[in-house]
Scaffold this motif. Structure first.
Motif, PDB file in Angstrom:
ATOM      1  N   ALA A   1      -7.273  -1.841  -3.953  1.00  0.00           N
ATOM      2  CA  ALA A   1      -7.134  -0.442  -3.532  1.00  0.00           C
ATOM      3  C   ALA A   1      -8.334   0.027  -2.719  1.00  0.00           C
ATOM      4  O   ALA A   1      -8.232   1.004  -1.968  1.00  0.00           O
ATOM      5  N   ARG A   2      -9.473  -0.655  -2.855  1.00  0.00           N
ATOM      6  CA  ARG A   2     -10.666  -0.227  -2.128  1.00  0.00           C
ATOM      7  C   ARG A   2     -10.476  -0.322  -0.611  1.00  0.00           C
ATOM      8  O   ARG A   2     -10.948   0.539   0.142  1.00  0.00           O
ATOM      9  N   ALA A   3      -9.789  -1.337  -0.140  1.00  0.00           N
ATOM     10  CA  ALA A   3      -9.566  -1.492   1.306  1.00  0.00           C
ATOM     11  C   ALA A   3      -8.747  -0.327   1.853  1.00  0.00           C
ATOM     12  O   ALA A   3      -9.030   0.217   2.934  1.00  0.00           O
ATOM     13  N   SER A   4      -7.731   0.066   1.096  1.00  0.00           N
ATOM     14  CA  SER A   4      -6.905   1.199   1.530  1.00  0.00           C
ATOM     15  C   SER A   4      -7.711   2.488   1.541  1.00  0.00           C
ATOM     16  O   SER A   4      -7.580   3.298   2.476  1.00  0.00           O
ATOM     17  N   LEU A   5      -8.546   2.690   0.537  1.00  0.00           N
ATOM     18  CA  LEU A   5      -9.375   3.894   0.476  1.00  0.00           C
ATOM     19  C   LEU A   5     -10.373   3.933   1.632  1.00  0.00           C
ATOM     20  O   LEU A   5     -10.595   4.979   2.248  1.00  0.00           O
ATOM     21  N   ARG A   6     -10.986   2.778   1.917  1.00  0.00           N
ATOM     22  CA  ARG A   6     -11.935   2.728   3.023  1.00  0.00           C
ATOM     23  C   ARG A   6     -11.242   3.080   4.341  1.00  0.00           C
ATOM     24  O   ARG A   6     -11.822   3.763   5.199  1.00  0.00           O
ATOM     25  N   GLN A   7     -10.004   2.599   4.532  1.00  0.00           N
ATOM     26  CA  GLN A   7      -9.262   2.899   5.750  1.00  0.00           C
ATOM     27  C   GLN A   7      -8.999   4.396   5.862  1.00  0.00           C
ATOM     28  O   GLN A   7      -9.160   4.987   6.946  1.00  0.00           O
TER      29      GLN A   7
END
Length: 487
Positions: free
Chosen positions: A125-131
């Motif tokens: 989920a961190r990648a989506s949040l960073r995006q």
């Protein structure tokens, strides 16, 4: 100063000529003024676009590429500005709306960052949040002004006072500079306006102003446009001497106007019919369509339009509402865009192609029914900012001085005025008595006295104080007191 001299002394990028003397002086004044808010007065045909292009080059040579932003009161005008200057531009109202969202966007970024810290490093989920954080941050940057940025507002007389004030405050807060470009001699904003003229007046004759008129092919018309803008009766004499004024009753003038416009368009010229009221605009549009149907250039069967009447395949139309969801590649449908209808369907949708030969888009039935009009004729407000080969304009005693200036300055080759000398402002109270016609010159002299420009509130207060304390008022009051009062 070195950057100013280098740019103003060389050919502009994409143009095979340098700035003229008045343009170079204006660029120098603006670039070196040190003010956070400047104005540039550009009467019709004086080369505002070239001057702004020169200023852009000067500014970017000092502050880097992308340091100039263009805004305009309408999306169509903003698109024209982008094409002329090669910079990012936007509708002023849209930019202000997006700029107001900064606090909300920053709050969203903070919330997303908090969520990010709560997830383990290995969480997908961190990648989506960073995006999402990156996208929100990009939006903040996109609509945020920067120190030493130059914001050019073209057609600034058509921008409302409150919008300009909000922009100036936003720029001042970060150390950016705002330049308002316009002409107080032309039409003003539909909403509360008058700020541009007030700022020019406050400069007390030191506001940068372009003086060399270039648009018109005939030297006499260049001079006449200047005297007309100043409200001088000499302009009327010049237009009459060169046969650019016709006179008669309304029906005669509409007939002459239409036939002259049709002759010009049949000859391959870009020509514009202009009228002061939407009813007359609609009447001219309907006649133009009927002739094109009779000539086989337009399908008689069509769809009902929001502005009244109907349009079919082959008709020239204009869109009257911005819709970013409807696009032709990189360009979207704007208020003021002109199109040729290429197809219609029974459901009410229409397929249109840009009048200049650009992209194609399907306008949904609901949009076509509410926001599409025929575009053979135009009102004065809609004509401001356009340049054509010839223009043909109806003038009556209700026309304002500012509108007359716009009507008489759209065409490069000629601008013909058709003056209604039989205009009765209230036929219902004429008691069947014949309305006494006047001459075209008398009508136009009245128009020159009929100023319609908005006046800023504090300027109105200043005028009222001057009137209350002026010598004419004080002298009259003194004489009244000295002679024992009115009798």
């Amino acid at each position: 100063m070195g950057a100013v001299a280098a740019v103003t002394g060389a050919n502009l990028l994409g143009r095979n000529h340098p700035l003229s003397l008045d343009q170079a002086v204006a660029v120098e004044q603006i670039a070196t003024s040190g003010r956070g808010l400047d104005v540039l007065v550009g009467p019709a045909g004086t080369g505002k676009s070239t001057t702004m292009a020169g200023l852009r080059s000067v500014w970017e040579s000092e502050h880097g590429a992308g340091s100039v932003l263009g805004l305009a009161p309408s999306a169509a005008a903003a698109e024209v500005l982008a094409g002329e200057l090669g910079i990012d531009t936007e509708n002023l109202a849209k930019w202000l709306y997006e700029h107001r969202q900064e606090a909300e966007r920053l709050g969203k970024i903070g919330a997303l960052q908090s969520q990010l810290r709560s997830f383990p490093d290995v969480s997908s989920a961190r990648a989506s949040l960073r995006q999402r954080i990156t996208e929100a941050t990009d939006e903040v940057v996109r609509w945020r002004l920067r120190p030493d940025q130059l914001v050019i507002v073209d057609e600034a007389t058509l921008a409302g006072t409150f919008a300009l004030d909000e922009l100036a405050r936003a720029a001042g807060a970060v150390g950016a500079k705002v330049l308002l470009v316009g002409d107080q001699g032309q039409l003003s904003a539909v909403e509360a306006g008058g700020m541009f003229a007030d700022l020019v007046r406050d400069r007390e004759g030191f506001a940068p102003e372009l003086t060399d008129v270039r648009r018109f092919h005939h030297a006499w018309e260049r001079e006449a446009s200047v005297t007309l803008r100043a409200g001088s009766p000499d302009a009327i004499d010049a237009y009459q001497a060169h046969g650019n004024i016709d006179e008669g009753d309304r029906e005669q003038m509409l007939e002459a106007l239409y036939r002259a416009w049709k002759a010009d368009t049949d000859a391959g010229l870009t020509s514009l019919m202009i009228a002061g009221d939407l009813g007359t605009v609609s009447e001219l549009n309907t006649r133009a369509r009927a002739d094109r149907v009779a000539a086989g250039a337009v399908n008689e069967v069509g769809l009902a339009l929001g502005g009244g009447g109907m349009a079919g395949v082959g008709d020239l139309v204009v869109t009257r509402q911005n819709d970013r969801r409807l696009s032709t590649g990189r360009r979207w449908v704007r208020n003021g865009d002109r199109w040729i209808i290429t197809a219609t369907d029974q459901g009410g949708a229409i397929t249109v192609q840009r009048a200049n030969g650009g992209g194609v888009v399907v306008l949904p039935a609901a949009y076509a029914a509410e926001h599409v009009e025929l575009a053979y004729a135009s009102s004065a407000h809609r004509a401001q900012g356009r340049t054509v080969d010839t223009s043909h304009a109806l003038v009556s005693s209700t026309t304002t001085r500012e509108a007359l200036y716009v009507l008489a300055t759209r065409g490069r080759e000629s601008n013909q005025l058709y003056v209604d000398t039989h205009y009765d402002p209230d036929p219902q109270t004429s008691h069947d008595q014949a309305f006494e016609p006047v001459s075209a010159k008398e009508v136009l002299m009245g128009v020159l006295r009929n100023e319609g420009a908005d006046v800023a509130a504090h300027d109105m207060v200043r005028r009222q104080l001057a009137d209350a304390e002026g010598m004419e008022r004080l002298s009259a009051e003194y004489l009244t007191l000295a002679t024992g009062g009115p009798r």
